[in-house]
Design an enzyme around this catalytic site. Structure first.
Site: not given
Length: 464
Positions: A12, A18, A245-247
């Site tokens: 996405s 990542h 994670s991305k976050r």
């Protein structure tokens, strides 16, 4: 395998590619290549508010850097909206989907009431058609969503390529939304249509998707589409034991390129995060493809180990072509704002220093002394560039002004100066390093000096 193997990666573009997605891409790519199959790249960009072109470009750059070549794509979901809407119409006609006119406020109230009764929250099926059921009146001004009519009874079972048999009862999942009011599909629906249309046979993805799989299997069956095999790989944990994670805590793949890691080292390291081939730690891309048959994937989370990655990269750096390293070191020097031309960093520079380095950024740190002024610390100057050694340094500068500028002649000039002033090698070599290189420790001083411009060496030796 008798069928044509087709795998995919579907990131996405709501952020960078990542490490977890890169590892999944690697497993999918290696599996397809092992069996002579095909690997597809799909960009899942239906999160319009958060998707960016910058993220798309970073994903493509990361895939290219890792060498994960794809046979088809990139396909973009937002360019396939008509296809999703056409499938929804077929499902509405077949009775496997239905329109739901619940407002967000109604759904919130529904969940609150379920919580108050101590029930599991979920859609209560109020717009789900049933024999003899009277549906609510269609409200004015409300654009409906379309929901999948999930089977009310029975189990969903699949033999996961990583986790083994998994069974989830249909009562545990509700009628999920498959098409939003604006005509954009939701993830669980779009991914099924895509995998069906693209003839995907094997899906490797993170185990956070396990709970999505029953819905997707039921949609595949409702469409009469062939089921791919699913393999859910465990997450990658950071140093703190929490999921990367991305976050949270993850660094982009391209950031590792900028930090000076080699793609073959990153590929090797990622492959070993949750997969193994005996005790082999270092292996080539070709060996990975030869060995990766989908077996030996770990069921346990993998631990990201920055020190291990650094060790792996150092091994690859030692074996890397010096001409290639010269190009990479030049790029790193420019990142450090050191003005250097393409021709100034030579393979000889890299050959001399690469065994001392973990990354090409480390290599550039060493090579910066050849192209930018150095600033020895006051402590090292005071310790090594003493009044007693200064006459020898002046004499050495004089000798170096006239010798042939190559290692053997420089070595002889140093030896002659040592003999003339009654010194030992370290007593002269270390002050030379401090003044010329800005540090007390380097490889062999004659080899290091031979790669400098003669004038730079003499000027720095005379700057007492």
């Amino acid at each position: 395998m008798t069928q044509k193997i087709r795998t995919r990666i579907a990131p996405s573009p709501t952020g960078f590619l990542h490490l977890g997605t890169a590892r999944t891409a690697l497993f999918s790519w290696a599996f397809a290549r092992h069996f002579g199959g095909e690997f597809v790249l799909r960009i899942e960009d239906t999160d319009v508010a958060r998707s960016t072109q910058e993220s798309v470009e970073q994903i493509l750059q990361a895939m290219h850097w890792l060498g994960l070549d794809y046979d088809e794509g990139p396909f973009y979901q937002m360019q396939r909206l008509e296809r999703y809407q056409a499938v929804v119409e077929q499902m509405l006609a077949a009775g496997t989907a239905y329109r739901c006119y619940c407002t967000p406020e109604e759904l919130d109230a529904m969940r609150e009431a379920q919580k108050a009764r101590g029930e599991k929250t979920g859609y209560d099926g109020r717009w789900r058609p049933e024999p003899g059921k009277v549906l609510p009146l269609v409200p004015e001004g409300v654009k409906p969503v379309v929901r999948f009519r999930n089977p009310a009874e029975g189990d969903v079972t699949w033999d996961d390529l990583v986790k083994g048999p998994i069974t989830i009862n249909n009562r545990e999942i509700d009628d999920l939304i498959i098409l939003r009011p604006d005509g954009v599909p939701t993830y669980n629906f779009a991914v099924v249509v895509d995998d069906w249309d693209m003839a995907i046979t094997h899906v490797f993805r993170g185990d956070e998707h396990v709970n999505n799989t029953p819905w997707q299997i039921n949609i595949f069956r409702a469409l009469g589409a062939p089921l791919p095999q699913f393999g859910h790989v465990p997450v990658i944990l950071g140093d703190d034991g929490l999921k990367l994670s991305k976050r949270r805590g993850a660094v982009s793949v391209t950031a590792y390129e900028e930090m000076g890691y080699l793609p073959e080292a990153m590929l090797n390291y990622l492959a070993r995060l949750g997969w193994s081939h005996g005790d082999d730690e270092l292996f080539s891309r070709e060996q990975l493809v030869s060995w990766f048959d989908g077996e030996h994937l770990s069921k346990s989370p993998a631990q990201w180990d920055a020190a291990k990655l650094a060790w792996v990269n150092a091994q690859y750096l030692k074996q890397a072509d010096d001409g290639r390293l010269a190009t990479l070191a030049t790029e790193q020097l420019r990142r450090k704002d050191v003005a250097v031309s393409d021709a100034q960093v030579t393979p000889a520079h890299c050959a001399l220093f690469k065994d001392r380095c973990t990354t090409t950024a480390d290599l550039a740190d060493w090579l910066a002394m050849y192209f930018a002024p150095v600033a020895p610390s006051a402590e090292e100057r005071a310790q090594h560039v003493t009044e007693a050694v200064k006459p020898a340094l002046v004499a050495l500068a004089g000798r170096l002004a006239t010798v042939d500028w190559e290692k053997a002649a420089i070595n002889q000039a140093i030896k002659d100066t040592i003999a003339e002033h009654g010194l030992k090698m370290p007593q002269l070599a270390i002050p030379v390093r401090v003044l010329v290189c800005g540090r007390a420790q380097t490889p062999s001083v004659d080899a290091v000096l031979s790669l400098f411009d003669r004038k730079i060496v003499i000027d720095r030796l005379q700057a007492l």
